[in-house]
Design a protein around this motif. Structure first.
Motif, PDB file in Angstrom:
ATOM      1  N   ASP A   1      36.919  33.263  40.469  1.00 23.10           N
ATOM      2  CA  ASP A   1      38.008  32.627  39.731  1.00 23.10           C
ATOM      3  C   ASP A   1      37.922  31.101  39.787  1.00 23.10           C
ATOM      4  N   LYS A   2      36.698  30.583  39.610  1.00 19.27           N
ATOM      5  CA  LYS A   2      36.489  29.137  39.578  1.00 19.27           C
ATOM      6  C   LYS A   2      36.475  28.660  38.121  1.00 19.27           C
ATOM      7  N   ILE A   3      36.781  27.397  37.933  1.00 16.18           N
ATOM      8  CA  ILE A   3      36.794  26.821  36.587  1.00 16.18           C
ATOM      9  C   ILE A   3      35.828  25.651  36.457  1.00 16.18           C
ATOM     10  N   TYR A   4      35.679  24.861  37.511  1.00 14.90           N
ATOM     11  CA  TYR A   4      34.851  23.661  37.431  1.00 14.90           C
ATOM     12  C   TYR A   4      34.031  23.509  38.702  1.00 14.90           C
ATOM     13  N   GLY A   5      32.721  23.223  38.546  1.00 14.98           N
ATOM     14  CA  GLY A   5      31.843  23.042  39.687  1.00 14.98           C
ATOM     15  C   GLY A   5      31.077  21.736  39.601  1.00 14.98           C
ATOM     16  N   PHE A   6      30.829  21.096  40.766  1.00 17.39           N
ATOM     17  CA  PHE A   6      30.183  19.787  40.813  1.00 17.39           C
ATOM     18  C   PHE A   6      29.274  19.689  42.031  1.00 17.39           C
ATOM     19  N   THR A   7      28.449  18.639  42.063  1.00 16.74           N
ATOM     20  CA  THR A   7      27.643  18.354  43.260  1.00 16.74           C
ATOM     21  C   THR A   7      27.890  16.964  43.819  1.00 16.74           C
ATOM     22  N   ILE A   8      28.244  16.011  42.981  1.00 21.40           N
ATOM     23  CA  ILE A   8      28.422  14.617  43.410  1.00 21.40           C
ATOM     24  C   ILE A   8      29.742  14.094  42.859  1.00 21.40           C
ATOM     25  N   SER A   9      30.453  13.319  43.659  1.00 21.31           N
ATOM     26  CA  SER A   9      31.678  12.674  43.186  1.00 21.31           C
ATOM     27  C   SER A   9      31.691  11.225  43.663  1.00 21.31           C
ATOM     28  N   MET A  10      32.234  10.370  42.830  1.00 16.94           N
ATOM     29  CA  MET A  10      32.215   8.931  43.105  1.00 16.94           C
ATOM     30  C   MET A  10      33.334   8.244  42.335  1.00 16.94           C
ATOM     31  N   PRO A  11      33.611   6.971  42.641  1.00 18.04           N
ATOM     32  CA  PRO A  11      34.630   6.244  41.869  1.00 18.04           C
ATOM     33  C   PRO A  11      34.107   5.798  40.509  1.00 18.04           C
ATOM     34  N   GLU A  12      34.979   5.825  39.528  1.00  9.63           N
ATOM     35  CA  GLU A  12      34.668   5.259  38.217  1.00  9.63           C
ATOM     36  C   GLU A  12      34.748   3.730  38.307  1.00  9.63           C
ATOM     37  N   TRP A  13      34.066   3.051  37.385  1.00  9.54           N
ATOM     38  CA  TRP A  13      34.121   1.595  37.309  1.00  9.54           C
ATOM     39  C   TRP A  13      35.430   1.207  36.634  1.00  9.54           C
ATOM     40  N   GLU A  14      36.331   0.612  37.386  1.00 11.70           N
ATOM     41  CA  GLU A  14      37.704   0.389  36.938  1.00 11.70           C
ATOM     42  C   GLU A  14      37.827  -0.386  35.624  1.00 11.70           C
ATOM     43  N   PRO A  15      36.997  -1.383  35.346  1.00 10.17           N
ATOM     44  CA  PRO A  15      37.159  -2.113  34.074  1.00 10.17           C
ATOM     45  C   PRO A  15      36.972  -1.251  32.824  1.00 10.17           C
ATOM     46  N   THR A  16      36.379  -0.062  32.960  1.00 12.69           N
ATOM     47  CA  THR A  16      36.179   0.795  31.781  1.00 12.69           C
ATOM     48  C   THR A  16      37.406   1.647  31.466  1.00 12.69           C
ATOM     49  N   ILE A  17      38.351   1.740  32.396  1.00 11.78           N
ATOM     50  CA  ILE A  17      39.491   2.647  32.178  1.00 11.78           C
ATOM     51  C   ILE A  17      40.817   2.011  32.619  1.00 11.78           C
ATOM     52  N   PRO A  18      41.090   0.757  32.286  1.00  9.48           N
ATOM     53  CA  PRO A  18      42.277   0.096  32.832  1.00  9.48           C
ATOM     54  C   PRO A  18      43.602   0.780  32.515  1.00  9.48           C
ATOM     55  N   SER A  19      43.699   1.442  31.362  1.00 11.47           N
ATOM     56  CA  SER A  19      44.980   2.073  31.018  1.00 11.47           C
ATOM     57  C   SER A  19      44.936   3.595  31.059  1.00 11.47           C
ATOM     58  N   LEU A  20      43.827   4.168  31.532  1.00 11.64           N
ATOM     59  CA  LEU A  20      43.723   5.629  31.506  1.00 11.64           C
ATOM     60  C   LEU A  20      44.789   6.283  32.373  1.00 11.64           C
ATOM     61  N   TRP A  21      44.976   5.794  33.575  1.00 12.55           N
ATOM     62  CA  TRP A  21      45.919   6.464  34.476  1.00 12.55           C
ATOM     63  C   TRP A  21      47.365   6.350  33.986  1.00 12.55           C
ATOM     64  N   SER A  22      47.732   5.206  33.450  1.00 15.23           N
ATOM     65  CA  SER A  22      49.097   5.093  32.916  1.00 15.23           C
ATOM     66  C   SER A  22      49.295   6.060  31.749  1.00 15.23           C
ATOM     67  N   THR A  23      48.235   6.275  30.971  1.00 15.69           N
ATOM     68  CA  THR A  23      48.307   7.245  29.877  1.00 15.69           C
ATOM     69  C   THR A  23      48.439   8.661  30.421  1.00 15.69           C
ATOM     70  N   VAL A  24      47.690   8.964  31.475  1.00 21.18           N
ATOM     71  CA  VAL A  24      47.799  10.274  32.120  1.00 21.18           C
ATOM     72  C   VAL A  24      49.217  10.492  32.639  1.00 21.18           C
ATOM     73  N   LYS A  25      49.773   9.489  33.279  1.00 24.29           N
ATOM     74  CA  LYS A  25      51.131   9.621  33.819  1.00 24.29           C
ATOM     75  C   LYS A  25      52.145   9.844  32.694  1.00 24.29           C
ATOM     76  N   ASN A  26      51.942   9.179  31.581  1.00 25.13           N
ATOM     77  CA  ASN A  26      52.841   9.397  30.442  1.00 25.13           C
ATOM     78  C   ASN A  26      52.712  10.823  29.920  1.00 25.13           C
ATOM     79  N   PHE A  27      51.479  11.317  29.859  1.00 30.85           N
ATOM     80  CA  PHE A  27      51.267  12.692  29.402  1.00 30.85           C
ATOM     81  C   PHE A  27      51.961  13.685  30.335  1.00 30.85           C
ATOM     82  N   VAL A  28      51.776  13.497  31.638  1.00 34.51           N
ATOM     83  CA  VAL A  28      52.382  14.405  32.620  1.00 34.51           C
ATOM     84  C   VAL A  28      53.906  14.362  32.523  1.00 34.51           C
ATOM     85  N   ALA A  29      54.461  13.184  32.282  1.00 37.62           N
ATOM     86  CA  ALA A  29      55.918  13.071  32.151  1.00 37.62           C
ATOM     87  C   ALA A  29      56.423  13.829  30.926  1.00 37.62           C
TER      88      ALA A  29
END
Length: 216
Positions: A55-83
């Motif tokens: 019952d898995k949906i997503y699988g990965f091998t490596i995880s790392m931080p995204e380069w912040e200048p490429t997504i400055p408003s992504l999280w605020s958009t996500v928070k708006n969507f969740v709200a």
């Protein structure tokens, strides 16, 4: 300029369209394989069956931080969507992988999508479809440079249960300078040909520890 646009086209396509392609319509599972990658281990089982049976949906091998200048408003958009659409957030989600303060800010962690094994029916489902359309309407894939890796990762972390995301620790993998080499018994028994010291798992800028803490 053409290269900049083409990269954004790729990120947008991988975020919202590849799983809708007519050639993929009959299929549920996919394994993303990029050019110039290395696989180092014998695999004596079918990872698609593993995902389905557990019952898995997503699988990965490596995880790392995204380069912040490429997504400055992504999280605020996500928070708006969740709200606006709280019904899509899983009660047993992986917010603690994405945020160090219960969702107030984004720690930039994502699953590196150069390798991903996942269920396309999740991307085709109502929650992700609404999510992608919401992101698409902001223009962030072009006005900024929202990558499919953080988009996929945020969706998988929020809209699935945390036990539905799987770390393929037994699959040795390398892309560019980043590698995952299985440790311990798996490597010692000769199943893998990688160097166990060439391993990004717990490097300073790896996000694997954020994922592991979900299961502490």
């Amino acid at each position: 300029m053409a290269a900049i646009v083409s990269y954004r086209n790729m990120c947008r396509f991988n975020s919202g369209f590849f799983f809708r392609h007519e050639l993929l319509t009959p299929y549920k599972w996919y394994w993303r394989v990029e050019p110039d990658v290395r696989y180092y281990c014998d695999l004596d089982y079918d990872p698609f069956l593993f995902m389905e049976d557990h019952d898995k949906i997503y699988g990965f091998t490596i995880s790392m931080p995204e380069w912040e200048p490429t997504i400055p408003s992504l999280w605020s958009t996500v928070k708006n969507f969740v709200a606006e659409y709280p019904q899509y957030v899983s009660p047993d989600n992986s917010m603690d992988f994405l945020s160090d303060n219960a969702g107030d800010s984004y720690n930039m962690c994502h699953f590196w999508s150069n390798f991903e094994i996942a269920d396309m029916d999740f991307w085709r489902g109502e929650a992700y479809t609404k999510f992608f359309e919401y992101l698409e309407n902001t223009g962030g894939f072009y006005y900024e440079r929202w990558g499919d890796a953080p988009v996929h990762s945020i969706a998988a972390a929020l809209f699935t249960r945390k036990d539905q995301i799987h770390f393929f620790k037994d699959i040795g993998y390398k892309h560019a300078e980043f590698a995952h080499c299985p440790q311990g018994k798996q490597w010692r028994e000769g199943h893998c040909s990688c160097d166990p010291n060439d391993n990004f798992d717990f490097a300073q800028n790896s996000c694997l520890r954020h994922f592991m803490r979900l299961h502490d």
